[in-house]
Design a protein around this motif. Structure first.
Motif, PDB file in Angstrom:
ATOM      1  N   ASN A  88       0.532  -0.903   0.018  1.00  0.00           N
ATOM      2  CA  ASN A  88       0.073   0.370  -0.110  1.00  0.00           C
ATOM      3  C   ASN A  88       0.904   1.101  -0.355  1.00  0.00           C
ATOM      4  O   ASN A  88      -0.048   2.276  -0.267  1.00  0.00           O
ATOM      5  N   ILE A  89       2.191   1.252  -0.046  1.00  0.00           N
ATOM      6  CA  ILE A  89       2.726   2.015   0.802  1.00  0.00           C
ATOM      7  C   ILE A  89       3.420   2.912  -1.013  1.00  0.00           C
ATOM      8  O   ILE A  89       3.808   2.018  -2.050  1.00  0.00           O
ATOM      9  N   PRO A  90       2.937   3.999  -1.672  1.00  0.00           N
ATOM     10  CA  PRO A  90       3.163   4.590  -2.980  1.00  0.00           C
ATOM     11  C   PRO A  90       4.833   4.271  -3.664  1.00  0.00           C
ATOM     12  O   PRO A  90       5.457   4.179  -2.585  1.00  0.00           O
ATOM     13  N   ASN A  91       5.201   3.283  -4.551  1.00  0.00           N
ATOM     14  CA  ASN A  91       6.962   3.229  -4.822  1.00  0.00           C
ATOM     15  C   ASN A  91       7.732   3.470  -4.175  1.00  0.00           C
ATOM     16  O   ASN A  91       8.467   3.317  -4.260  1.00  0.00           O
ATOM     17  N   TRP A  92       7.198   1.905  -3.570  1.00  0.00           N
ATOM     18  CA  TRP A  92       7.898   0.772  -3.071  1.00  0.00           C
ATOM     19  C   TRP A  92       9.045   0.916  -3.195  1.00  0.00           C
ATOM     20  O   TRP A  92       9.961   0.546  -2.388  1.00  0.00           O
ATOM     21  N   ASP A  93       9.114   0.110  -4.492  1.00  0.00           N
ATOM     22  CA  ASP A  93       9.948  -0.163  -5.570  1.00  0.00           C
ATOM     23  C   ASP A  93      11.144   0.851  -5.445  1.00  0.00           C
ATOM     24  O   ASP A  93      12.694  -0.187  -6.274  1.00  0.00           O
ATOM     25  N   THR A  94      10.718   1.524  -5.522  1.00  0.00           N
ATOM     26  CA  THR A  94      11.916   2.712  -6.270  1.00  0.00           C
ATOM     27  C   THR A  94      12.604   3.496  -4.900  1.00  0.00           C
ATOM     28  O   THR A  94      13.601   4.065  -5.033  1.00  0.00           O
TER      29      THR A  94
END
Length: 370
Positions: free
Chosen positions: A363-369
């Motif tokens: 649910n956290i946006p842009n997690w993989d960045t």
């Protein structure tokens, strides 16, 4: 009849005498050693291990006493992803029934802003000058909060800092599993007792910083600085001493060798004792998988230890398991989303931890960045 009544009266008087004597003796005994008893609804007796439990801890609270959550962190990728997960669960638990969680501030002791400033309420503070510490990041945390956070004030959401009376000190690898009430009452801070913080086992070292005239070594609580809920005015007194004791301990070879990575935890405990501040110890404050098997009504999951299991669900601690969860596997950046759940038979605390991590990362946006 008269003789029978006299006999009954004598027996009753004697019984009341011994009951009263035993009660008074028990009270004097526990007061003399700084302990008190509390009888649970199931009849079991709880002994507070430090000081008399404040009465308003035992009874239903009337007025809410919100506290500000203060998280010390670095700008390293390893710290960032942990902070993001923590902040996600802070927002989830903050407004639930039973919560007294107020504002939140990440205290970033890197000296410069990072890319999470818009995501997590943050105040930037300077690290210690070069040479005062030798690769001891945990010392940075304690000293930064002492030098900057108390005296300059955290970034407080929607109200002046002056109105913040209580502070919860936490670390990035804490996940809020239940809403947290304000456990500090009557001027007494609340802390989690760590089994590996044993001041009495290091009496000679503790005496370097806590002289005999201050009292017995047992006055030093078996705690660290987090999780701790404490009044701001008490932290203002303790923090400069905590900083100075941390540096003195680090510069003393014997102390540094004995305490290692928990040095600043001992420093906080000693600094508190020097200011005659004792903590109510709350084992329900935190669980630490894999050793604690169930979360229950505990408030925080602390995932400092690696969790290694074989496919039968058996713990293989000290040996990399066929299934594992270890924050140190992701030193260079965030873990992937949707981690595999542990095998059948793994304790509930570990299962809950992985599920909570997976929910946050999903649910956290842009997690993989990050």
């Amino acid at each position: 009849m008269g003789r029978a009544s006299l006999l009954v009266l004598t027996l009753l008087t004697t019984g009341f005498f011994f009951a009263t004597y035993n009660l008074v003796a028990m009270i004097m005994h526990y007061r003399s050693i700084g302990k008190w008893t509390h009888v649970h609804s199931d009849g079991q007796i709880f002994l507070d291990p430090v000081i008399e439990m404040p009465e308003d801890v035992k009874i239903e609270k009337i007025a809410k006493m919100p506290f500000h959550v203060a998280l010390t962190a670095t700008d390293a990728p390893y710290s960032k992803w942990q902070c993001r997960i923590m902040y996600y669960w802070y927002k989830k638990k903050k407004n639930l029934p039973g919560s007294e969680m107020g504002g939140f501030t990440r205290i970033l002791h890197s000296g410069k802003p990072d890319n999470l400033m818009d995501e997590i309420p943050t105040t930037v503070v300077d690290p210690l000058p070069a040479g005062l510490d030798q690769a001891k990041t945990c010392i940075f945390s304690s000293c930064d909060i002492a030098l900057h956070s108390v005296n300059q004030g955290y970034v407080v959401l929607n109200r002046p800092w002056a109105f913040v009376q209580y502070i919860l000190m936490v670390e990035p690898d804490h996940v809020f599993v239940n809403p947290i009430p304000n456990l500090a009452r009557g001027g007494l801070p609340a802390a989690f007792p760590f089994f590996y913080i044993k001041p009495a086992d290091h009496k000679n070292i503790i005496r370097k910083y806590y002289p005999e005239e201050k009292g017995p070594v047992t006055n030093v609580d078996p705690i660290g600085n987090s999780p701790v809920i404490i009044k701001k005015e008490l932290l203002e007194k303790i923090a400069p001493t905590w900083m100075n004791i941390s540096l003195k301990m680090k510069q003393d070879q014997e102390t540094d060798k004995a305490f290692g990575w928990v040095l600043e935890m001992y420093a906080y405990a000693v600094a508190s004792a020097l200011h005659d501040v004792q903590h109510v110890l709350r084992k329900d404050f935190m669980v630490q998988p894999p050793w604690d098997l169930a979360t229950g009504k505990n408030l925080i999951i602390h995932y400092t230890y690696g969790c290694d299991y074989n496919l039968k669900g058996e713990l293989t601690y000290g040996k990399i398991g066929e299934w594992r969860f270890d924050k140190r596997s992701y030193l260079g950046g965030p873990m992937p989303r949707n981690l595999p759940l542990p095998p059948r038979g793994v304790p509930e605390s570990v299962v809950t931890l992985v599920k909570m991590v997976n929910e946050a990362t999903a649910n956290i946006p842009n997690w993989d960045t990050e």
